[in-house]
Design a protein around this motif. Structure first.
Motif, PDB file in Angstrom:
ATOM      1  N   ILE A  34     -23.897 -77.356  47.265  1.00  0.00           N
ATOM      2  CA  ILE A  34     -23.882 -76.093  46.519  1.00  0.00           C
ATOM      3  C   ILE A  34     -22.783 -75.184  47.040  1.00  0.00           C
ATOM      4  O   ILE A  34     -22.063 -74.544  46.257  1.00  0.00           O
ATOM      5  CB  ILE A  34     -25.268 -75.407  46.606  1.00  0.00           C
ATOM      6  CG1 ILE A  34     -26.311 -76.238  45.863  1.00  0.00           C
ATOM      7  CG2 ILE A  34     -25.218 -73.986  46.052  1.00  0.00           C
ATOM      8  CD1 ILE A  34     -27.739 -75.801  46.078  1.00  0.00           C
ATOM      9  N   PHE A  35     -22.621 -75.120  48.364  1.00  0.00           N
ATOM     10  CA  PHE A  35     -21.570 -74.293  48.956  1.00  0.00           C
ATOM     11  C   PHE A  35     -20.181 -74.771  48.529  1.00  0.00           C
ATOM     12  O   PHE A  35     -19.287 -73.961  48.288  1.00  0.00           O
ATOM     13  CB  PHE A  35     -21.657 -74.303  50.476  1.00  0.00           C
ATOM     14  CG  PHE A  35     -22.808 -73.514  51.046  1.00  0.00           C
ATOM     15  CD1 PHE A  35     -23.636 -72.761  50.242  1.00  0.00           C
ATOM     16  CD2 PHE A  35     -23.058 -73.549  52.398  1.00  0.00           C
ATOM     17  CE1 PHE A  35     -24.691 -72.046  50.773  1.00  0.00           C
ATOM     18  CE2 PHE A  35     -24.107 -72.838  52.947  1.00  0.00           C
ATOM     19  CZ  PHE A  35     -24.929 -72.075  52.121  1.00  0.00           C
ATOM     20  N   ILE A  36     -19.976 -76.079  48.451  1.00  0.00           N
ATOM     21  CA  ILE A  36     -18.674 -76.610  48.042  1.00  0.00           C
ATOM     22  C   ILE A  36     -18.389 -76.250  46.587  1.00  0.00           C
ATOM     23  O   ILE A  36     -17.282 -75.831  46.247  1.00  0.00           O
ATOM     24  CB  ILE A  36     -18.623 -78.135  48.266  1.00  0.00           C
ATOM     25  CG1 ILE A  36     -18.567 -78.445  49.763  1.00  0.00           C
ATOM     26  CG2 ILE A  36     -17.427 -78.749  47.549  1.00  0.00           C
ATOM     27  CD1 ILE A  36     -18.704 -79.911  50.096  1.00  0.00           C
ATOM     28  N   ARG A  37     -19.392 -76.392  45.727  1.00  0.00           N
ATOM     29  CA  ARG A  37     -19.189 -76.086  44.302  1.00  0.00           C
ATOM     30  C   ARG A  37     -18.936 -74.612  44.050  1.00  0.00           C
ATOM     31  O   ARG A  37     -18.197 -74.261  43.133  1.00  0.00           O
ATOM     32  CB  ARG A  37     -20.377 -76.551  43.484  1.00  0.00           C
ATOM     33  CG  ARG A  37     -20.426 -78.043  43.362  1.00  0.00           C
ATOM     34  CD  ARG A  37     -21.494 -78.459  42.403  1.00  0.00           C
ATOM     35  NE  ARG A  37     -21.563 -79.914  42.396  1.00  0.00           N
ATOM     36  CZ  ARG A  37     -21.757 -80.625  41.327  1.00  0.00           C
ATOM     37  NH1 ARG A  37     -21.939 -80.036  40.171  1.00  0.00           N
ATOM     38  NH2 ARG A  37     -21.790 -81.926  41.394  1.00  0.00           N
ATOM     39  N   THR A  38     -19.545 -73.742  44.845  1.00  0.00           N
ATOM     40  CA  THR A  38     -19.356 -72.299  44.647  1.00  0.00           C
ATOM     41  C   THR A  38     -18.152 -71.752  45.409  1.00  0.00           C
ATOM     42  O   THR A  38     -17.793 -70.589  45.225  1.00  0.00           O
ATOM     43  CB  THR A  38     -20.614 -71.523  45.080  1.00  0.00           C
ATOM     44  OG1 THR A  38     -20.874 -71.774  46.456  1.00  0.00           O
ATOM     45  CG2 THR A  38     -21.809 -71.901  44.232  1.00  0.00           C
ATOM     46  N   LEU A  43     -14.914 -70.546  52.970  1.00  0.00           N
ATOM     47  CA  LEU A  43     -14.918 -69.308  53.734  1.00  0.00           C
ATOM     48  C   LEU A  43     -15.490 -69.475  55.134  1.00  0.00           C
ATOM     49  O   LEU A  43     -15.333 -68.588  55.973  1.00  0.00           O
ATOM     50  CB  LEU A  43     -15.729 -68.237  52.985  1.00  0.00           C
ATOM     51  CG  LEU A  43     -15.226 -67.871  51.596  1.00  0.00           C
ATOM     52  CD1 LEU A  43     -16.180 -66.909  50.928  1.00  0.00           C
ATOM     53  CD2 LEU A  43     -13.826 -67.279  51.669  1.00  0.00           C
ATOM     54  N   LEU A  44     -16.152 -70.588  55.401  1.00  0.00           N
ATOM     55  CA  LEU A  44     -16.754 -70.812  56.716  1.00  0.00           C
ATOM     56  C   LEU A  44     -15.678 -71.200  57.729  1.00  0.00           C
ATOM     57  O   LEU A  44     -14.858 -72.077  57.477  1.00  0.00           O
ATOM     58  CB  LEU A  44     -17.798 -71.928  56.641  1.00  0.00           C
ATOM     59  CG  LEU A  44     -19.001 -71.672  55.748  1.00  0.00           C
ATOM     60  CD1 LEU A  44     -19.882 -72.907  55.685  1.00  0.00           C
ATOM     61  CD2 LEU A  44     -19.792 -70.485  56.234  1.00  0.00           C
ATOM     62  N   THR A  45     -15.691 -70.531  58.877  1.00  0.00           N
ATOM     63  CA  THR A  45     -14.673 -70.840  59.887  1.00  0.00           C
ATOM     64  C   THR A  45     -15.134 -71.953  60.824  1.00  0.00           C
ATOM     65  O   THR A  45     -14.370 -72.838  61.148  1.00  0.00           O
ATOM     66  CB  THR A  45     -14.328 -69.581  60.702  1.00  0.00           C
ATOM     67  OG1 THR A  45     -15.527 -69.021  61.212  1.00  0.00           O
ATOM     68  CG2 THR A  45     -13.623 -68.562  59.834  1.00  0.00           C
TER      69      THR A  45
END
Length: 69
Positions: A34-38, A43-45
């Motif tokens: 879900i994070f990849i699609r959005t 944004l994660l370091t």
């Protein structure tokens, strides 16, 4: 003698925390998709530390929700 919750699977007894950990890993894998699609994953370091912390937090939450007393 007090014993922690265990599950009988495939001829062996597994501690409940292993089941919670496996569930948490599956949940975080779904969240990562879900994070990849959005676009949030970009944004994660510190991705490794972030996803590891998410797995640990979700595993603890599952253990408290399911087995908490």
């Amino acid at each position: 003698m007090v014993q922690g919750p265990t599950f009988y699977m495939a001829g062996a007894f597994f501690p409940s925390w292993m089941v919670c950990l496996a569930g948490a890993i599956v949940i975080v894998l779904i969240l990562r998709l879900i994070f990849i699609r959005t676009g949030l994953d970009d944004l994660l370091t510190f991705r490794l530390m972030t996803y590891t912390a998410m797995v640990v937090a979700i595993a603890f939450a599952l253990a408290l929700l399911i087995y908490g007393r």
